[in-house]
Design a protein around this motif. Structure first.
Motif, PDB file in Angstrom:
ATOM      1  N   ARG A  44       0.689  -1.398  -0.056  1.00  0.00           N
ATOM      2  CA  ARG A  44       0.089  -0.031   0.125  1.00  0.00           C
ATOM      3  C   ARG A  44       1.080   1.403   0.056  1.00  0.00           C
ATOM      4  N   SER A  45       2.050   1.239   0.371  1.00  0.00           N
ATOM      5  CA  SER A  45       2.825   2.432   0.578  1.00  0.00           C
ATOM      6  C   SER A  45       4.260   2.394  -0.198  1.00  0.00           C
ATOM      7  N   ASP A 129       7.177   3.668   4.516  1.00  0.00           N
ATOM      8  CA  ASP A 129       5.865   4.354   4.367  1.00  0.00           C
ATOM      9  C   ASP A 129       6.332   5.815   4.701  1.00  0.00           C
ATOM     10  N   ARG A 247       3.156   8.739   6.901  1.00  0.00           N
ATOM     11  CA  ARG A 247       1.907   8.268   7.641  1.00  0.00           C
ATOM     12  C   ARG A 247       2.086   6.919   8.069  1.00  0.00           C
ATOM     13  N   ASP A 250      -2.294   3.180   9.599  1.00  0.00           N
ATOM     14  CA  ASP A 250      -3.377   3.468   8.881  1.00  0.00           C
ATOM     15  C   ASP A 250      -4.695   3.331   9.571  1.00  0.00           C
TER      16      ASP A 250
END
Length: 382
Positions: A44-45, A129, A247, A250
């Motif tokens: 996702r990152s 991330d 970030r 999550d």
């Protein structure tokens, strides 16, 4: 009290190096730099950090992605993105010995087995991330050289995508940094580094023993900073000022699990220290604002009862107390690029941090395993 907090914050950050204002050099004056990015199931990152690194124009740059026991699409995403860039290596690590923590072992193997690390004068360990702005690497190298440091670390600008991040995250960061003040770190009085961004002179890193020296540490960044200080090395801590974005978590579940791990290791697994931090935050960030709000409520009641002089005294003192808190934390939240309005809700964030500290103390004293990056670790209390 809160005006004192504000003054201490201004003094503590004034003159701190900034990745936005780091000195630039001529292209031929930059040392060779190898960036290593450890990744455990970061589908996702990973594209975000990869694109930001591929866009860098640092003169002599090598990039190594160390995929640590990945079972998702991280590998496929990277191979598509980086197929035409000969600066990039993708290294797959499939195991982790029992006496190593996952991240230190992955980085150690990447350094040992990848050609991009050979001969690199500087090393940057960058979390998956994160996102680095254009020229961030040049600014960072410029700061490290200007400060004549062995290690440069940066406090990333944390992104928020929900109210719980706006309110809870600044309180969590402030609690941690109240124990590791930037000014004290840069004067050699405290040991701290942020594992999201750690830039080393290669010679200093090797002299320290590299990540092997912190092989079993879940917070290898602070552990290595402590080792560096004990061996007489100079550590420099900089503000990211939006040149390094991150970030961290999550969702609230990851936030709770991650910050408990950070506090446990920062407190050197001392339940006594964790509980002492909890008591302090309950007094300074909950009791004092609570007294101020109570004064306002009593002032309203006194006004209704016709006691105008008493009402004005209570209203003004209560409003001044809560206003001073909000003003002080507005500055702190602004440094973190958090919305200023969240400063007024700081007691809510502080309550979440107090609960984290209490839960961390209970878990470590009862031997609850810490689960991180696909493994469980039982950390003995001290």
């Amino acid at each position: 009290f809160y005006l004192g907090v504000l003054i201490a914050t201004i003094r503590g950050t004034r003159g701190a190096p900034s990745l936005q204002r780091g000195p630039m050099k001529a292209p031929d004056d930059y040392p060779s730099l190898c960036v290593l990015v450890p990744a455990h199931n970061e589908e996702r990152s990973i594209e975000r950090v990869a694109r930001s690194l591929l866009a860098q124009e640092y003169p002599d740059l090598r990039i190594i992605f160390v995929l640590d026991r990945c079972t998702d699409e991280t590998n496929n995403i990277l191979r598509v993105l980086c197929a035409d860039d000969d600066r990039v290596e993708i290294y797959e690590n499939h195991e982790c010995p029992e006496d190593w923590a996952g991240k230190p072992h992955a980085l150690w193997r990447g350094l040992q087995d990848c050609r991009g690390a050979d001969g690199a004068e500087f090393l940057l360990f960058l979390d998956a991330d994160t996102e680095v702005a254009p020229n961030c690497l040049e600014h960072a190298v410029g700061i490290l050289l200007e400060q004549d440091a062995d290690l440069l670390s940066a406090l990333s600008t944390l992104e928020s995508h929900g109210w719980w991040e706006d309110v809870c995250q600044p309180a969590a960061v402030f609690e941690l940094m109240s124990h590791f003040k930037i000014r004290n770190v840069n004067r050699g009085r405290r040991s701290f580094a942020n594992g999201q961004f750690m830039m080393w002179r290669r010679a200093s890193y090797d002299r320290l023993g590299g990540h092997e020296a912190a092989r079993s540490e879940l917070l290898e960044d602070i552990a290595m900073a402590r080792l560096a200080r004990r061996t007489g090395m100079r550590t420099c801590l900089a503000l990211a000022d939006r040149q390094l974005l991150c970030r961290m978590y999550d969702d609230p579940t990851q936030y709770v699990r991650g910050w408990k791990r950070i506090y446990i290791e920062s407190a050197k697994r001392s339940t006594r220290r964790l509980l002492r931090w909890r008591r302090r935050i309950l007094v300074t960030d909950l009791l004092l604002p609570g007294v101020a709000l109570l004064a306002v409520l009593l002032g309203v009641a006194a006004f209704i009862g016709g006691e105008t002089d008493l009402a004005m005294a209570l209203l003004l003192s209560g409003a001044a107390g809560y206003g001073a808190m909000t003003f002080a934390y507005a500055r702190i939240h602004r440094i973190q690029s958090a919305p200023v309005w969240s400063a007024a809700l700081h007691p809510i964030g502080a309550l979440s941090v107090a609960k984290l500290l209490g839960d961390a103390a209970r878990e470590i004293s009862s031997g609850v395993a810490v689960k991180w990056a696909g493994r469980s670790y039982v950390r003995p209390a001290r």
